[in-house]
Design a protein around this motif. Structure first.
Motif, PDB file in Angstrom:
ATOM      1  N   GLU A  89      37.001   7.379  36.851  1.00 57.95           N
ATOM      2  CA  GLU A  89      36.880   8.606  37.664  1.00 57.95           C
ATOM      3  C   GLU A  89      36.503   9.791  36.799  1.00 57.95           C
ATOM      4  O   GLU A  89      35.663  10.617  37.185  1.00 57.95           O
ATOM      5  N   ALA A  90      37.091   9.880  35.618  1.00 60.91           N
ATOM      6  CA  ALA A  90      36.759  10.989  34.713  1.00 60.91           C
ATOM      7  C   ALA A  90      35.317  10.873  34.225  1.00 60.91           C
ATOM      8  O   ALA A  90      34.597  11.884  34.131  1.00 60.91           O
ATOM      9  N   GLU A  91      34.884   9.647  33.920  1.00 60.53           N
ATOM     10  CA  GLU A  91      33.502   9.446  33.476  1.00 60.53           C
ATOM     11  C   GLU A  91      32.510   9.870  34.551  1.00 60.53           C
ATOM     12  O   GLU A  91      31.420  10.360  34.247  1.00 60.53           O
ATOM     13  N   LYS A  92      32.886   9.658  35.797  1.00 63.07           N
ATOM     14  CA  LYS A  92      32.022  10.014  36.919  1.00 63.07           C
ATOM     15  C   LYS A  92      32.263  11.451  37.409  1.00 63.07           C
ATOM     16  O   LYS A  92      31.786  11.834  38.479  1.00 63.07           O
ATOM     17  N   LYS A  93      32.986  12.233  36.611  1.00 64.60           N
ATOM     18  CA  LYS A  93      33.266  13.641  36.916  1.00 64.60           C
ATOM     19  C   LYS A  93      34.094  13.832  38.186  1.00 64.60           C
ATOM     20  O   LYS A  93      34.083  14.900  38.787  1.00 64.60           O
ATOM     21  N   GLN A  94      34.827  12.788  38.570  1.00 66.90           N
ATOM     22  CA  GLN A  94      35.754  12.901  39.702  1.00 66.90           C
ATOM     23  C   GLN A  94      37.128  13.299  39.132  1.00 66.90           C
ATOM     24  O   GLN A  94      38.072  12.517  39.118  1.00 66.90           O
ATOM     25  N   VAL A  95      37.166  14.534  38.647  1.00 67.85           N
ATOM     26  CA  VAL A  95      38.321  14.980  37.857  1.00 67.85           C
ATOM     27  C   VAL A  95      39.599  15.032  38.685  1.00 67.85           C
ATOM     28  O   VAL A  95      40.674  14.644  38.210  1.00 67.85           O
ATOM     29  N   ASP A  96      39.511  15.507  39.908  1.00 67.84           N
ATOM     30  CA  ASP A  96      40.715  15.588  40.753  1.00 67.84           C
ATOM     31  C   ASP A  96      41.303  14.199  40.988  1.00 67.84           C
ATOM     32  O   ASP A  96      42.534  14.022  40.948  1.00 67.84           O
ATOM     33  N   ARG A 119      50.380  10.626  30.494  1.00 67.16           N
ATOM     34  CA  ARG A 119      50.616  12.062  30.286  1.00 67.16           C
ATOM     35  C   ARG A 119      49.675  12.643  29.239  1.00 67.16           C
ATOM     36  O   ARG A 119      49.198  13.779  29.379  1.00 67.16           O
ATOM     37  N   LEU A 120      49.404  11.892  28.191  1.00 69.93           N
ATOM     38  CA  LEU A 120      48.469  12.361  27.168  1.00 69.93           C
ATOM     39  C   LEU A 120      47.072  12.570  27.755  1.00 69.93           C
ATOM     40  O   LEU A 120      46.419  13.590  27.496  1.00 69.93           O
ATOM     41  N   ARG A 121      46.623  11.597  28.537  1.00 72.40           N
ATOM     42  CA  ARG A 121      45.285  11.710  29.132  1.00 72.40           C
ATOM     43  C   ARG A 121      45.248  12.822  30.178  1.00 72.40           C
ATOM     44  O   ARG A 121      44.253  13.552  30.276  1.00 72.40           O
ATOM     45  N   ASP A 128      40.969  20.614  29.506  1.00 71.66           N
ATOM     46  CA  ASP A 128      39.559  20.867  29.845  1.00 71.66           C
ATOM     47  C   ASP A 128      39.433  21.872  30.983  1.00 71.66           C
ATOM     48  O   ASP A 128      38.457  22.623  31.048  1.00 71.66           O
ATOM     49  N   ALA A 129      40.421  21.891  31.879  1.00 70.59           N
ATOM     50  CA  ALA A 129      40.401  22.812  33.023  1.00 70.59           C
ATOM     51  C   ALA A 129      41.093  24.134  32.701  1.00 70.59           C
ATOM     52  O   ALA A 129      41.267  24.962  33.594  1.00 70.59           O
ATOM     53  N   ALA A 130      41.452  24.333  31.426  1.00 71.49           N
ATOM     54  CA  ALA A 130      42.128  25.557  30.973  1.00 71.49           C
ATOM     55  C   ALA A 130      43.483  25.768  31.653  1.00 71.49           C
ATOM     56  O   ALA A 130      43.949  26.894  31.792  1.00 71.49           O
ATOM     57  N   LYS A 131      44.119  24.669  32.063  1.00 66.92           N
ATOM     58  CA  LYS A 131      45.458  24.745  32.649  1.00 66.92           C
ATOM     59  C   LYS A 131      46.457  24.407  31.545  1.00 66.92           C
ATOM     60  O   LYS A 131      47.075  23.339  31.507  1.00 66.92           O
ATOM     61  N   ALA A 161      43.499  26.369  21.865  1.00 65.00           N
ATOM     62  CA  ALA A 161      42.721  26.907  22.983  1.00 65.00           C
ATOM     63  C   ALA A 161      43.342  28.180  23.538  1.00 65.00           C
ATOM     64  O   ALA A 161      42.643  29.051  24.056  1.00 65.00           O
ATOM     65  N   GLN A 162      44.665  28.307  23.398  1.00 65.36           N
ATOM     66  CA  GLN A 162      45.359  29.514  23.846  1.00 65.36           C
ATOM     67  C   GLN A 162      45.268  30.642  22.830  1.00 65.36           C
ATOM     68  O   GLN A 162      45.742  31.750  23.089  1.00 65.36           O
TER      69      GLN A 162
END
Length: 212
Positions: A89-96, A119-121, A128-131, A161-162
């Motif tokens: 799903e991540a490879e196909k940009k289906q992030v949600d 949890r790591l992934r 990547d989503a800045a969350k 990143a912060q």
């Protein structure tokens, strides 16, 4: 006569004890058979999701995983399937969808290692989503000692990143110290520290000298 007297007094009790013991044994055997049957069926679906992964078919992988979630939620194959589905799903940009798959594994897997990997992934996707705060919460929940170094490394990524450079350095150093020197990934952590102006080997040596 003694046996008859004994049976008259305790016969019902003995019978009930035997019924309970034999019933418990039958129930245990039945449960084990059920578990093996569930594992076998989940394993067959896991083969299907692996084929979907080879074809990089995220939609199919998502459907198979959803089926496994509803039918075999406790099976280890289902928890492993969630990791496979999330990767595709991540490879196909289906992030949600990937986040949802990983969150389910993190919440339902009975194995600390599988939970930790999820949890790591998930923390990586949240980074990547800045969350950042959500990513750190996932890393806080990683309990597996075998994943401590990777969790510290990912924490360093989030903190950097912060803009929290000093905290990121401390996290990377923790990861570098915890990582087996024979593992190639340690070089990547060292490279991150070098970019921040830190030489981990020298820092570790000076720390050891100061402790004497």
């Amino acid at each position: 006569d003694q046996l008859k007297a004994f049976w008259k007094q305790y016969g019902n009790l003995v019978s009930w004890v035997l019924v309970i013991v034999l019933g418990a044994d039958a129930a245990w055997n039945g449960w084990n058979l059920y578990q093996r049957d569930q594992a076998a069926k989940a394993g067959a679906l896991f083969d299907e999701i692996e084929r979907a992964a080879q074809d990089v078919d995220a939609d199919r992988a998502t459907r198979i995983f959803a089926d496994m979630q509803s039918r075999y939620p406790r099976a280890t194959f289902t928890h492993q399937a969630g990791l496979v589905a999330a990767r595709i799903e991540a490879e196909k940009k289906q992030v949600d969808a990937a986040r949802a798959s990983l969150a389910w594994v993190a919440d339902h897997a009975g194995d600390d290692g599988l939970q930790g990997i999820a949890r790591l992934r998930l923390a990586g996707l949240l980074l990547d989503a800045a969350k950042y705060d959500e990513a750190l919460k996932q890393l806080d929940a990683v309990d597996s000692p075998e994943l401590a170094a990777l969790a510290a490394d990912r924490r360093g990524d989030v903190l950097l990143a912060q803009g929290k450079t000093a905290d990121a350095q401390a996290a990377y150093l923790k990861a570098w110290n915890a990582m087996d020197p024979k593992v190639d990934y340690r070089r990547l952590i060292e490279a991150k520290l070098n970019l921040l102006g830190v030489q981990p080997a020298a820092t570790a040596a000076s720390g050891a000298e100061a402790a004497k």
